[in-house]
Design a protein around this motif. Structure first.
Motif, PDB file in Angstrom:
ATOM      1  N   THR A   1      59.243  58.105 -13.224  1.00  0.00           N
ATOM      2  CA  THR A   1      58.900  58.438 -11.835  1.00  0.00           C
ATOM      3  C   THR A   1      60.052  58.210 -10.865  1.00  0.00           C
ATOM      4  O   THR A   1      60.103  58.828  -9.813  1.00  0.00           O
ATOM      5  CB  THR A   1      57.691  57.606 -11.347  1.00  0.00           C
ATOM      6  OG1 THR A   1      58.012  56.223 -11.434  1.00  0.00           O
ATOM      7  CG2 THR A   1      56.448  57.924 -12.166  1.00  0.00           C
ATOM      8  N   THR A   2      60.969  57.322 -11.232  1.00  0.00           N
ATOM      9  CA  THR A   2      62.111  56.983 -10.374  1.00  0.00           C
ATOM     10  C   THR A   2      63.358  56.952 -11.265  1.00  0.00           C
ATOM     11  O   THR A   2      63.752  55.889 -11.750  1.00  0.00           O
ATOM     12  CB  THR A   2      61.891  55.599  -9.702  1.00  0.00           C
ATOM     13  OG1 THR A   2      60.592  55.583  -9.098  1.00  0.00           O
ATOM     14  CG2 THR A   2      62.951  55.311  -8.654  1.00  0.00           C
TER      15      THR A   2
ATOM     16  N   PRO B   1      66.542  54.175 -10.042  1.00  0.00           N
ATOM     17  CA  PRO B   1      66.001  53.127  -9.174  1.00  0.00           C
ATOM     18  C   PRO B   1      67.055  52.135  -8.710  1.00  0.00           C
ATOM     19  O   PRO B   1      68.063  51.914  -9.384  1.00  0.00           O
ATOM     20  CB  PRO B   1      64.990  52.428 -10.088  1.00  0.00           C
ATOM     21  CG  PRO B   1      65.569  52.607 -11.455  1.00  0.00           C
ATOM     22  CD  PRO B   1      66.192  53.979 -11.442  1.00  0.00           C
TER      23      PRO B   1
ATOM     24  N   GLU C   1      63.760  48.281  -6.803  1.00  0.00           N
ATOM     25  CA  GLU C   1      62.737  49.133  -7.407  1.00  0.00           C
ATOM     26  C   GLU C   1      62.499  48.759  -8.872  1.00  0.00           C
ATOM     27  O   GLU C   1      61.365  48.804  -9.348  1.00  0.00           O
ATOM     28  CB  GLU C   1      63.122  50.609  -7.295  1.00  0.00           C
ATOM     29  CG  GLU C   1      63.049  51.136  -5.877  1.00  0.00           C
ATOM     30  CD  GLU C   1      63.661  52.512  -5.715  1.00  0.00           C
ATOM     31  OE1 GLU C   1      63.102  53.308  -4.934  1.00  0.00           O
ATOM     32  OE2 GLU C   1      64.701  52.806  -6.358  1.00  0.00           O
TER      33      GLU C   1
END
Length: 159
Positions: free
Chosen positions: A119-120, A123, A127
């Protein structure tokens, strides 16, 4: 079979059809019925993350998920990351960064990192720390683990 219910789901791309008791957790089902022991028992209360798997792409504590609550779902376990014997980029980064010692938390930590990077992709350190919340390591410490996730992300991690 009294007290058992038909249940079907996919694990690491393979469909499984089983008879399952109502109180059986996803963790128990994976280890005892499917034979995938990379996902670890530990606290059995959702506090340590050793049992983290991906459920339809989302990191979950499999000890807290009742198996019968996730019919027709796709479960991804640590075993899926190296099907040909070669480590996934996240697994290799954990090795390169010395982010594993006893290894007990490693499968859950790697699976949480896999969900985070899905999803990232790049990061920050913050995060990464947030994405690994709930996964505890008593041996290595988190600096090496954060470094490993940054490496797997291709050098991300700038604040």
């Amino acid at each position: 079979m009294e007290g058992l219910y038909p249940f079907a789901f996919r694990v690491n791309g393979t469909r499984h059809e089983l008879q399952v008791a109502p109180g059986k957790t996803l963790l128990e089902l994976l280890r005892e019925d499917v034979g995938l022991t990379g996902t670890k028992y530990n606290c059995e209360q959702g506090e340590c993350g050793a049992c983290t798997v991906l459920l339809d792409g989302v990191a979950v504590d499999s000890c807290l998920v009742l198996a019968l609550s996730v019919p027709d779902s796709e479960v991804t376990t640590i075993e899926a990351l190296a099907p040909d014997g070669r480590p996934d980029a996240i697994q290799q980064a954990f090795v390169d960064a010395d982010a594993a010692q006893c290894g007990y938390c490693t499968p859950g930590m790697v699976m949480a990192a896999k969900a985070l990077l899905a999803t990232t992709p790049h990061p920050t350190s913050e995060e990464i720390t947030k994405g690994l919340e709930g996964n505890y390591c008593r041996c290595t410490g988190y600096d090496a683990i954060v470094k490993a996730v940054e490496q797997a992300a291709g050098g991300g991690g700038e604040a």
